[in-house]
Each structure stands twice: as C-alpha cells, then as structure tokens.
Design an enzyme around this catalytic site. Structure first.
Site, PDB file in Angstrom:
ATOM      1  CB  VAL A 197     -32.842  33.974  -1.067  1.00 26.71           C
ATOM      2  CG1 VAL A 197     -33.109  33.161  -2.537  1.00 26.71           C
ATOM      3  CG2 VAL A 197     -33.508  35.168  -1.537  1.00 26.71           C
ATOM      4  CG  ASN A 218     -23.459  36.516  -7.919  1.00 27.56           C
ATOM      5  OD1 ASN A 218     -21.766  37.263  -7.096  1.00 27.56           O
ATOM      6  ND2 ASN A 218     -24.455  36.178  -7.153  1.00 27.56           N
ATOM      7  CB  CYS A 254     -21.034  32.063  -6.053  1.00 24.74           C
ATOM      8  SG  CYS A 254     -21.745  32.725  -6.852  1.00 24.74           S
ATOM      9  CG  ASN A 301     -24.059  40.719  -4.743  1.00 19.46           C
ATOM     10  OD1 ASN A 301     -24.566  40.727  -4.024  1.00 19.46           O
ATOM     11  ND2 ASN A 301     -23.814  39.915  -5.475  1.00 19.46           N
ATOM     12  N   GLY A 357     -26.896  49.488  -4.669  1.00 18.89           N
ATOM     13  CA  GLY A 357     -26.303  50.277  -3.374  1.00 18.89           C
ATOM     14  C   GLY A 357     -27.458  50.675  -2.411  1.00 18.89           C
ATOM     15  N   GLY A 358     -28.206  50.327  -2.339  1.00 18.94           N
ATOM     16  CA  GLY A 358     -29.179  51.415  -1.398  1.00 18.94           C
ATOM     17  C   GLY A 358     -29.713  52.590  -1.893  1.00 18.94           C
ATOM     18  N   GLY A 394     -32.176  47.798  -5.996  1.00 19.90           N
ATOM     19  CA  GLY A 394     -32.279  46.319  -5.570  1.00 19.90           C
ATOM     20  C   GLY A 394     -33.629  46.394  -4.618  1.00 19.90           C
ATOM     21  CB  THR A 395     -33.024  47.317  -0.879  1.00 19.22           C
ATOM     22  OG1 THR A 395     -32.501  45.940  -0.886  1.00 19.22           O
ATOM     23  CG2 THR A 395     -34.545  46.803  -0.072  1.00 19.22           C
TER      24      THR A 395
END
Ligand SMILES: Cc1cc2nc3c(=O)[nH]c(=O)nc-3n(C[C@H](O)[C@H](O)[C@H](O)COP(=O)(O)OP(=O)(O)OC[C@H]3O[C@@H](n4cnc5c(N)ncnc54)[C@H](O)[C@@H]3O)c2cc1C
Ligand SMILES: Cc1cc2nc3c(=O)[nH]c(=O)nc-3n(C[C@H](O)[C@H](O)[C@H](O)COP(=O)(O)O)c2cc1C
Ligand code: FES
Lengths: 256, 279
Positions: free
Chosen positions: B68, B124, B127, B189, B237-238, B259-260
């Site tokens: 993204v 975060n 970056c 992340n 995570g997952g 998240g996902t």
C-alpha cells in the site's frame, strides 16, 4: 448524482442453492441469502474456501432471498468456487460499493461489456427504464461469449469478438463507435465495464463526443469496505477507493 | 483469558485491530465492535501521502503481500475529520504514525499528543530513514533508541513502538526501544516478500507478507522479546482464532492485534472473543 444504495452492508452466510455452467469456464450461481437489497453496480465479497481473500462479484439480481452471481473461472479462487456443491455455506459481505446513476427515461442507453465485465451490465439491463437499450458484448471468441440471450430480452444486442468467430471481428468499442453515430450526444447515456484497455479506448471516444458515460472499474480488493486502500483508482479528485467510492465512476474523472 | 490491562487501564479484552486493515475506524460500522478493546489507525504521517501504484495486494499460499505504501490522510485531517467521528465508538483509539526523518516523527507525534480521545500512540519504525540512505529506522538499535527518546519527549500518552521482523535480532531492537522510554512494544510488522509472475518473468509485487504464513515467525519473536524486556509486549501476526491468541499469551503477549484475518471474516474479533470465553 449517484443512486441511493441498497440496505446497509452486512456480513452473513450465503448458501449455494443452484449452480449451472453457462459454458466450460463460466458459472451462474444462486446463493440463499438473508434480506439483501441492492442497486445495479453494487457487488458482493464472497469467501473462496481455503483462500485468504474474498472475491468480488457483481450482484446480478436478488429475488425471493436468492442472490445471483455469474463468474468466469480465472484463477485459483474462482476454480474452487466453481467446484463447490449446492448446500455449501460461504461467508459473504454485501451490498458493497456505489451504483450506476439511472438515466432519464427519454434516453437511449448503451451497455458495453467486455469479457466478464458483461456481467456488470446485466442488473442494469433489468432495472433501467429508457427509450431503448442497446447492448454491446465483446469477447475473445464465440466460445467465451456470455449472456447474449439474456440481454436480448431488453433490446438490441451487438456482438464483437477478437477473432471474428461470432459477430463483428474487432473490439466492442469499434462496434459502439459505429452504432452511436445515429444519435446526438444528448440522446444517449453509456455504461461500460471491461478490461482497462477497453475502457481507456472508450474514454477517448467519450471525450470527443461529450456523452454521459459511467464505468465500473475492476481492481484487486482485500477488505471491500474502504478500510485498507488496496483498490485505489487515480481520478481528477485524487485517489479513490474502487470498493467504496466506486466501483462506478464517471469516465471523465478517471486518469488513465 | 478475556481480560487485559495496558498502561494501568483495564481493557474489555486483549483484542486490538491492527494498523492498516481497519482504516480510521469508521468503515466497519456493520460488525460487532463490542469485544474489540482498541483499534490502531492506518499509519499517519505529517503530510498526506499517496502511496504506491497498483497492484497493492497479492494473495499467496498462506497469506497476502501488500504494498500500500502507507497511503494516508495525514495527522491533521485525521484529527479534524475522523477523530470526532470515531471518538464515540466503544473502543480505545491507538494512533499509528510514522515519518521519514526523526523530525517528521517528532512533529507528527506532538500533533497527536494531548488530543482527547486518543488512548496511545503506536510508532511504526519499519519506514526508510531518508537521511541514512533508506535503511529502515527499525533496523538499527542505536537509531531506535534515539528516535524513541526524541518522540517520548513530546508525547504525554503511552508510546508503543511497533517492531519490524526484518532484522537480525528483534530482542536487541526491543531493548533499544525500552531504553529510549517506550511504554510497550508491538510485534511483528509484515515480513519482506515478493511474488513473481512466470508468464511475464517479472516480479508483480514487492512488499510485506502477513496472515497465517507469518504466525510462527511472530510467535518466536514475541517469545524472545517478552523474555528480553520488562515493558508489555503486544503480539501481532497471523492471528485468526482464540487458540492463536492463547498461543501468543503463552509466548508472553499482554494483548494481541488482529490484521489480515479481518479480510476473511469481518467479525473475527467477536468470534475470537466467544472462543476465549469458552476456554
Ligand atoms: C467490483 C468487481 C466486480 C466483479 N464482478 C465480477 C463478476 O460479476 N463476474 C466475474 O467473473 N468476475 C468479476 N470480477 C472479477 C473477479 O473478482 C475476479 O475474476 C476474481 O476475483 C479472480 O479470482 P481468482 O481466485 O480466480 O483469481 P486469482 O488470480 O487466484 O486471485 C488472486 C487475487 O487477485 C484478485 N483478482 C484476480 N483477478 C482479478 C480481477 N480481474 N479483478 C479483481 N480482482 C482480481 C482475486 O480477487 C484474489 O484476491 C469483479 C471484480 C470486481 C473488482
Ligand atoms: C493492507 C495492510 C496495511 C497495513 N498497513 C500498516 C500501517 O499503515 N502501519 C503499520 O504499522 N502496519 C501496517 N500493516 C501491518 C499490520 O498492522 C500487521 O502488523 C501485519 O499485517 C501482521 O499481522 P496479521 O498477520 O494479523 O495481518 C498493514 C498490513 C496490511 C495487510
Ligand atoms: S479493498 Fe480495502 S479499501 Fe477497497
């Protein structure tokens, strides 16, 4: 102005109640759903069992609690979906996205569908009240041509194929350019869905003639509800989420 | 298993929605928000950003790769347009933010600081640092400590530092964040990843992997970091099920982020909550 949407988004279980193959690679599927209403252009995100992401499909119709989708087998997810038995329960979110603005009753409407974009034109054909409907369907070849008979109920149907095996040889936009000559720009409204190169080509024509034209864009999606910005389209007003601000855009807004 | 506490505040569950999958909190108005303790906003920067070209998402065997590119509306528009809208929701708000220089981080953090309705800030650090040739801030312990210190100076709210797994020793990075004054660390992340199209012979996407595929990587990271630092660890995570949450808690997490999984089930948090009640 955009049409009013169907009822609010909801997350529900949809049960496959019927499945038929329109040709070797295209499935028409009916799903038993709770109360869902929709406007032409809106879509459903449907679970493809075993896959991380849901797949977006246009809502063709909802009648007596049965929602219809028509899809082509493209990759892994649509292959899985095509192999499921009736009775299978799938997680779904609908109705999603905005919808096509309806034309004034005295207009002639052109519906242009390229490949699986043809499906997107089906709910429009069913709900539009206009002076006339001319549907133009483009396909790679005669075997991949879908839905022509269903559109005949609503008016004239013109066909183009890349290899000339059915209808005119060439692109649906060539056929459109020819057919539209009979009309003045204020007499018609154009709706289209298909691969980006086809829409880009249409954008060129529309720019010259200044006709009203709405297109539905096909982008990869993750959430389907506007949260992840994975599906953006470049427009004159900046980046727009095709799942939430679209999938329907005025063709003049899009930066190709 | 359903109770949790962070920064001295009792939370209704250990379940937090992760940054980037939940927008600014106003899109998922059709799900059961009841069991969600907090949500993290999409990563906010000082100025709005347009992010990367398409495609931004790619499905893999057991997860997704996203690129993204941190498209967001910027801290100011978030505070003006979104915060008033989401303040009334029954969840705490964690503002995730980032920058490309220390100054950008500090300025974004100071704008978010002091705002009523924000529970905590999540920084975060995955970056690229433009001043050191684009290596991410989160890859160097010394930089992480300095950055955390600088940001901590201007914020009056709990500061969570979100760690990247794309490092040699994630515990060293966590220790650096703790030394810099972080109130918590969240991890992981996304994991650097790529997909290749055999038809064109070219990469189709290069970005970060998330989802089921990264759960074992995340568990190991949470296990190691929990033993290295004293500040609370938030596991990410997952996570798809109540069982997954329990695994992270056993590994040492005080709370978790989802998240996902929301892409396959918008009501995943409510379903997990029910699962935790039954355990
Ligand atoms: C709003 C909208 C409505 C759609 N309506 C229809 C329809 O009515 N009938 C139909 O046949 N197809 C439709 N499509 C295209 C359809 O969603 C894709 O063909 C399908 O997702 C491909 O999935 P797959 O698992 O077979 O492919 P894979 O390549 O295995 O899919 C991998 C990922 O990429 C995505 N993806 C791949 N191709 C496309 C594509 N062309 N468009 C969007 N995402 C894609 C998938 O959703 C999945 O997330 C629509 C797309 C959108 C955006
Ligand atoms: C589409 C998408 C966008 C994301 N955006 C951000 C972001 O802006 N800031 C951030 O810190 N993490 C972001 N992440 C990472 C997630 O917050 C999370 O750490 C990661 O996805 C692992 O958790 P999961 O496997 O449950 O998804 C994003 C993840 C995805 C899938
Ligand atoms: S798919 Fe998530 S914003 Fe459109």
């Amino acid at each position: 102005m955009k049409m009013k949407h169907g009822n609010p988004i909801s997350n529900f279980k949809a049960t496959i109640s019927a499945k038929t193959f329109l040709n070797a690679g295209t499935v028409s599927m009916f799903l038993k759903v709770p109360d869902v209403s929709f406007a032409p252009g809106q879509f459903i995100m449907l679970e493809a069992p075993g896959h991380t992401l849901k797949r977006p499909f246009v809502i063709c119709s909802v009648k007596e609690g049965r929602l219809r989708i028509v899809f082509s087998i493209r990759g892994k997810g649509t292959k899985t979906l095509s192999e499921l038995d009736t009775g299978t329960e799938l997680d779904a979110i609908a109705p999603l996205g905005n919808s096509f603005p309806m034309p004034a009753k005295d207009k002639t409407v052109f519906l242009i569908g390229g490949g699986l974009g043809t499906v997107t034109m089906l709910p429009l054909a069913g709900q539009i009240k206009a002076a006339g409907i001319i549907t133009i369907i483009g396909a790679k070849n005669g075997d991949e041509l879908i839905l022509a008979d269903e559109f005949k109920k609503y008016g004239e149907v013109l066909i183009s194929t890349d290899d000339g095996s059915c209808g005119k040889k060439g692109s649906s936009i060539d056929v459109f350019n020819e057919a539209v000559k009979k009309f003045k720009k204020n007499e018609c409204v154009v709706y289209a869905c298909g691969p980006n190169p086809m829409l880009r080509c249409l954008a060129g024509t529309i720019k010259k003639t200044g006709m009203e034209c709405h297109v539905s864009m096909e982008e990869r999606m993750a959430c389907g509800v506007g949260a992840c910005v994975c599906c953006v389209v470049k427009t004159e007003k900046g980046l727009k989420r095709s799942c939430k601000d679209g999938p329907v855009f005025n063709i003049g807004e899009i930066i190709w | 298993m359903v109770k949790a506490e962070l920064f001295g505040k009792k939370l209704k569950s250990p379940l937090i929605m992760a940054s980037g999958v939940f927008g600014y909190g106003d899109e998922y108005d059709f799900i059961d928000l009841g069991p969600i303790a907090a949500f993290c906003t999409k990563g906010l920067s000082l100025k709005p950003r347009d992010g990367n070209p398409m495609p931004r998402i790619w499905e893999t065997e057991a997860g997704i790769i996203n690129s993204v590119g941190l498209q967001n509306i910027g801290v100011n528009r978030f505070l003006e347009e979104k915060l008033p809208k989401v303040s009334g929701l029954p969840m705490e708000i964690i503002t995730n933010f980032f920058g490309n220089t220390v100054e950008e981080y500090v300025e974004a953090a100071s704008i978010l600081s002091g705002r009523k309705g924000i529970f905590a800030l999540e920084m975060n650090i995955s970056c690229p640092n433009v001043k050191s040739g684009g290596i991410s801030f989160g890859q160097d312990p010394h930089t992480v400590e300095k950055l955390t210190k600088a940001v901590k100076k201007v914020v009056d709210k709990p500061l969570i530092v979100k760690l990247t797994p794309n490092v040699t020793s994630i515990s060293d990075i966590a220790l650096a964040a703790e030394a810099g004054g972080a109130d918590s660390v969240s991890l992981i992340n996304t994991v650097k990843a790529m997909a290749i199209d055999v038809k064109t012979g070219k990469p189709v996407i290069s970005g970060g992997l998330s989802g089921r595929a990264i759960k074992p990587i995340a568990l190991k990271a949470v296990y190691d970091v929990s033993r290295a630092v004293k500040i609370p660890v938030i596991g990410i995570g997952g996570i798809y099920t109540a069982e997954d949450v329990i695994e992270f808690i056993i590994a040492g997490a005080k709370a978790v982020q989802i998240g996902t999984a929301i892409f396959s089930n918008p009501n995943v948090a409510a379903d997990i909550y029910r699962g935790l009640m039954d355990k």
